[in-house]
Design a protein around this motif. Structure first.
Motif: not given
Length: 434
Positions: A285-289, A29-35, A16-21, A37-41
């Motif tokens: 890339g995987f590690g960052l997510i 916007l930076p993909a990290i924002l999607g990651w 989900v985080a990958f696709f949100a990014g 927000i996914t973590g919080m949600v």
């Protein structure tokens, strides 16, 4: 809950985080924002797909430590001495002005507020100690995603290493003094030394071994196998030391990964380093997510509604300290204009480090001053949620305004000069030469 179910929940969260990014990237916007927000949600404070059972599991924390070490390679592989020696002193001076400047400003601002509110003044110094640290992963994920290159990028990457070291030394010195004055068992000075020295020594020692093994040119599969093996050994030794030898588990695995990769990056050729980086990119890339998800999951979005005066003061004072501290340091070292104007904006991400420091501060104050522990916990937790969302956007704008988007050239990926075919000069007829 069955470990297989927990693993499936984690994999679902990562997907989900990958696709949100990707979705957030479409909005420029930076993909990290999607990651984040996914973590919080999907974290324990909302839908709880990635629940506390996962976050507290031993296998999960082991994986996080290994991936933090892997993400450290993103910084360490840029610390090539030939590139750094021209601007080394500028980076050291600017690191000290922005980190210590932030500590002083936040401490003074909260000192004034606490004086009039009759709150113990040592709490202001703890806020300052927490505030000076920067979380490198969010800003570096922007560097990677938007392929930034230029003076701001070249200053930020090595600064991430120094900033971590200064942050650990200042915070643990403050918390040790406060703990001693409150007649509680404070953090020993040896622990402060070990938390900085151990990751650097261990990472550097394994980096020497990795450097000699990776120096010889090999195919991608062999290169990746050697790098992963050395990385795993480094991480596992760090985990054993962290869990069984230190009084408090506080080993900085990202710092360890930085030291590990900085050493081998200076042993291998630049061309070989480019090959190693390309082979490792998918894992990075995987590690960052996963690392960013791990930052986002503990953040409680409900705290945004409950944020009060202290949270607002903390976010603003820290931002001003980082920005003007970096501006001052860049000015006195005669750094490029873009570094003066925009470096401070890239230093705002904070949450991972701040939450670790907050946990240690709360444990120190919980017995002798529970009301102070509550103030720290509520303020920093709310600030982490609000600041991290704003900071990622501001960091992205900082690189953009500096004109460093999509500027990464071939750099170390270019083949060595001797491997290039000589350029054939055009032939001219006798008539053309007259």
């Amino acid at each position: 809950m069955n470990i297989l179910v927990l693993l499936l929940r984690l994999l679902l969260t990562i997907a989900v985080a990958f696709f949100a990014g990707k979705l957030v990237s479409k909005c420029k916007l930076p993909a990290i924002l999607g990651w984040l927000i996914t973590g919080m949600v999907l974290g324990p404070h909302a839908l709880a797909v990635m629940n506390n059972e996962i976050l507290n599991a031993g296998w999960y924390n082991t994986m996080i430590h290994i991936l933090e070490c892997a993400v450290g390679l993103m910084i360490g592989t840029e610390l090539v001495w030939k590139r750094l020696k021209k601007s080394g002193m500028q980076i050291i001076v600017t690191t000290l002005t922005q980190s210590l400047g932030t500590f002083l400003l936040v401490t003074v601002v909260f000192g004034v507020i606490f004086y009039f509110m009759d709150i113990p003044l040592y709490l202001a110094a703890i806020f300052g100690g927490i505030a000076l640290a920067t979380a490198p992963a969010p800003a570096l994920s922007v560097v990677r995603e938007f392929k930034t290159d230029g003076p701001v990028t070249h200053t930020l990457i090595p600064m991430a290493v120094l900033d971590d070291i200064v942050g650990v030394i200042v915070f643990f010195t403050v918390i040790s003094m406060v703990g001693s004055n409150l007649s509680q068992q404070g953090t020993s000075s040896l622990t402060v030394v070990w938390s900085v020295v151990l990751p650097l020594v261990l990472g550097a020692a394994m980096g020497v071994l990795a450097g000699f093994l990776l120096k010889k040119e090999r195919n991608n599969a062999q290169t990746l196998a050697i790098l992963i093996a050395c990385l795993l050994v480094t991480s596992i030794i760090g985990i054993l030391i962290n869990d069984y030898l230190l009084q408090e588990p506080m080993m900085n695995f990202m710092l360890m990964g930085m030291a590990f990769s900085a050493v081998f990056a200076n042993i291998v050729s630049e061309y070989r380093l480019g090959q190693i980086n390309r082979a490792f990119n998918p894992i990075l890339g995987f590690g960052l997510i996963v690392v960013i998800l791990n930052l986002g999951a503990p953040l409680d979005y409900h705290l945004i509604l409950g944020a009060g005066l202290f949270t607002a003061v903390y976010i603003i004072a820290r931002a001003l300290g980082k920005y003007f501290g970096a501006y001052f340091g860049a000015s006195i070292t005669k750094s490029p204009e873009t570094v003066k104007k925009y470096l401070g904006l890239t230093l705002l991400p904070h949450s991972g480090v701040s939450l670790v420091f907050t946990g240690i501060a709360v444990n120190t104050l919980q017995g002798p001053a529970p009301e102070c522990a509550q103030i720290i916990q509520g303020t920093i937790a709310a600030a982490a949620v609000i600041n991290e969302i704003i900071a990622v956007i501001v960091a992205k704008k900082g690189f953009e305004w500096a004109g460093e988007f999509h500027k990464q050239g071939s750099g170390s990926d270019a083949p060595p000069e001797q491997d290039k075919k000589p350029r054939r000069l055009p032939r001219f007829s006798k008539k053309q030469t007259k």
